[in-house]
Design an enzyme around this catalytic site. Structure first.
Site, PDB file in Angstrom:
ATOM      1  N   GLY A  13       0.838  -1.207   0.000  1.00 23.74           N
ATOM      2  CA  GLY A  13       0.000   0.000   0.000  1.00 23.74           C
ATOM      3  C   GLY A  13       0.867   1.249   0.000  1.00 23.74           C
ATOM      4  N   ASP A 136       0.466   0.732   8.654  1.00 24.38           N
ATOM      5  CA  ASP A 136      -0.070  -0.113   9.738  1.00 24.38           C
ATOM      6  C   ASP A 136       0.850  -0.130  10.964  1.00 24.38           C
ATOM      7  OD1 ASP A 136      -2.012  -0.712   7.878  1.00 24.38           O
ATOM      8  OD2 ASP A 136      -1.128  -2.633   7.309  1.00 24.38           O
ATOM      9  N   GLY A 177      -5.463  -0.467   9.034  1.00 20.86           N
ATOM     10  CA  GLY A 177      -4.463  -0.914  10.019  1.00 20.86           C
ATOM     11  C   GLY A 177      -4.251  -2.419  10.006  1.00 20.86           C
TER      12      GLY A 177
HETATM   13  O1  F6P Z   1      -1.356  -2.246   4.517  1.00 22.60           O
HETATM   14  C1  F6P Z   1      -1.783  -0.946   4.361  1.00 22.60           C
HETATM   15  C2  F6P Z   1      -3.273  -0.857   4.186  1.00 22.60           C
HETATM   16  O2  F6P Z   1      -3.625   0.507   4.145  1.00 22.60           O
HETATM   17  C3  F6P Z   1      -4.091  -1.612   5.232  1.00 22.60           C
HETATM   18  O3  F6P Z   1      -4.203  -0.897   6.425  1.00 22.60           O
HETATM   19  C4  F6P Z   1      -5.389  -1.830   4.493  1.00 22.60           C
HETATM   20  O4  F6P Z   1      -6.089  -2.954   4.966  1.00 22.60           O
HETATM   21  C5  F6P Z   1      -4.934  -2.058   3.098  1.00 22.60           C
HETATM   22  O5  F6P Z   1      -3.668  -1.441   2.969  1.00 22.60           O
HETATM   23  C6  F6P Z   1      -5.860  -1.547   2.021  1.00 22.60           C
HETATM   24  O6  F6P Z   1      -5.307  -1.906   0.811  1.00 22.60           O
HETATM   25  P1  F6P Z   1      -5.723  -1.452  -0.639  1.00 22.60           P
HETATM   26  O7  F6P Z   1      -5.083  -0.141  -0.905  1.00 22.60           O
HETATM   27  O8  F6P Z   1      -5.166  -2.525  -1.509  1.00 22.60           O
HETATM   28  O9  F6P Z   1      -7.203  -1.354  -0.630  1.00 22.60           O
END
Ligand code: F6P
Length: 403
Positions: A13, A136, A177
């Protein structure tokens, strides 16, 4: 092997501070007479590198166009684990791509999944160094992006109080998170939330309800204009008292294969609404506060708000720009020293601190010992409050982490 050209990858992310990592790395490499290039789109880009016609060289001119204080990453992201790519020749393909562009080593910024690929690539003989990144904050060392996310969660939560107050609403703010509650906890405290629910503490909703009832009712009763709100910050990976995660099963999985977590806020709202409807004190309170309207308002409104990706977008905190610069620059030295499969943990004066990536990516949870201190200050964590008793007082004449 002498390193003459470094490839930079950002993966997982996006979040705050990544552009500072890229700039810190590129400027340090440049100063040491080494070229650095962007491998775009995370590990998807690494896999497809061999098919690219060209790569972007991070020379002084190109680097000056990167804004370190902007969140997100100039190098782009994907959620790809190399070991999961079905192509049996994937490692050979990656090596051919690196060879094609004369890339001798990689600096890779990401979280636990990204780090596991750093370990994987290192074992395949590809020199790479990891810069910890995740909003996170679930890695062992500090990870770039965490402070920015905490600040943004605090900012959005604080801002939501004005609308909450105007409508006398109870607001449930669900934040990212994954399986830990660091950002919900720190952001919630930063915004003076009334209640913070995190995966490390299985929630007892009767306790949350009673805390809400006492705090919210008293707030409105004390107000000369009968106005008040109650703010709950919920981490997306929340569990109930039986330890079951409270997310919406229909959300599916991401490209890393992890369940997409969403729905904890909705669950909390439903739990509160159920109790508000079944509580005879609520109608009396609504009448006293002048909020009761037959057939329209018999209980206070509970609303859930999900800031989602906003908590990792926009601008990076100054702390993350600082950490990103120094971790990015430090990674160059580690790569040159052959510390492949290592994670930069910090720079302390003239010392570069690092640890094996396999260790750095072990999940770090919130130390729930500290919650008792905040419970003593009136914040609810969805459990019976525990008295904070310091186990010892320790005099320390050095500070472990400098800004
Ligand atoms: O790992 C970072 C994060 O922001 C998490 O907190 C969350 O669950 C996830 O990425 C969301 O991911 P995406 O951007 O793939 O929806």
């Amino acid at each position: 092997m002498a390193i003459k050209r470094i490839g930079v990858i950002t993966s997982g992310g996006d979040c705050g501070g990544l552009n500072a990592v890229i700039k810190g790395m590129a400027r340090k490499a440049y100063a040491l007479g080494i070229e650095s290039v962007v491998i775009p789109n995370g590990y998807a880009g690494l896999y497809n590198l061999v098919d690219l016609e060209s790569v972007v060289v991070l020379n002084a001119d190109r680097v000056s166009k990167i804004e370190a204080s902007l969140a997100g990453s100039e190098a782009g992201h994907s959620r790809v684990k190399i070991s999961k790519i079905s192509d049996p020749d994937k490692y050979t393909r990656i090596k051919k791509g690196l060879e094609k562009f004369g890339i001798d080593g990689l600096i890779i910024s990401g979280g636990d999944d990204t780090g596991s690929v750093v370990v994987d690539l290192s074992s395949q003989g590809i020199p790479c160094v990891h810069v910890p990144k995740t909003m996170d904050l679930d890695l062992q060392p500090y990870s770039v992006g965490g402070d920015s996310a905490v600040n943004r969660i605090a900012m959005f939560t604080r801002d939501l109080k004005t609308t909450g107050m105007s409508h006398n609403r109870i607001l449930v703010i669900e934040v990212f998170g994954r399986y830990v509650g660091h950002t919900a906890f720190r952001g919630g405290i930063g915004a003076e939330a009334d209640c913070i629910l995190i995966p490390e503490v299985p929630v007892d909703f009767d306790i949350v309800y009673n805390h809400m009832k006492t705090t919210y009712f008293a707030r409105i009763e004390r107000s000369d204009v009968k106005s008040g709100t109650y703010i709950i910050v919920v981490a997306e990976g929340l569990k109930n008292a039986s330890g079951e995660m409270l997310y919406d099963e229909s959300a599916g999985v991401d490209a890393f294969g992890h369940k997409k977590l969403a729905g904890a806020g909705k669950y909390v709202r439903q739990q509160l609404e159920k109790r508000l409807k079944g509580d005879p004190d609520v109608e009396k309170f609504m009448k006293y506060a002048g909020m009761y309207v037959p057939g329209i308002y018999s209980i206070p409104e509970v609303r859930e708000v999900t800031p989602g990706h906003l908590v990792r977008s926009g601008h990076s905190s100054a702390y993350d720009v600082n950490f990103g610069y120094r971790a990015g620059a430090a990674a160059v030295y580690l790569l040159l020293e052959g510390k492949t499969g290592s994670t930069v943990t910090d720079v302390e004066g003239k010392k570069i601190l690092y640890m094996p990536t396999g260790e750095a990516i072990k999940r770090r949870e919130v130390d729930i010992g500290e919650l008792a201190l905040f419970e003593g200050l009136g914040i609810c964590f969805g459990r019976v409050p525990v008295e904070f008793k310091p186990v010892e007082l320790e005099e320390r004449r050095h500070i472990d982490r400098a800004l």
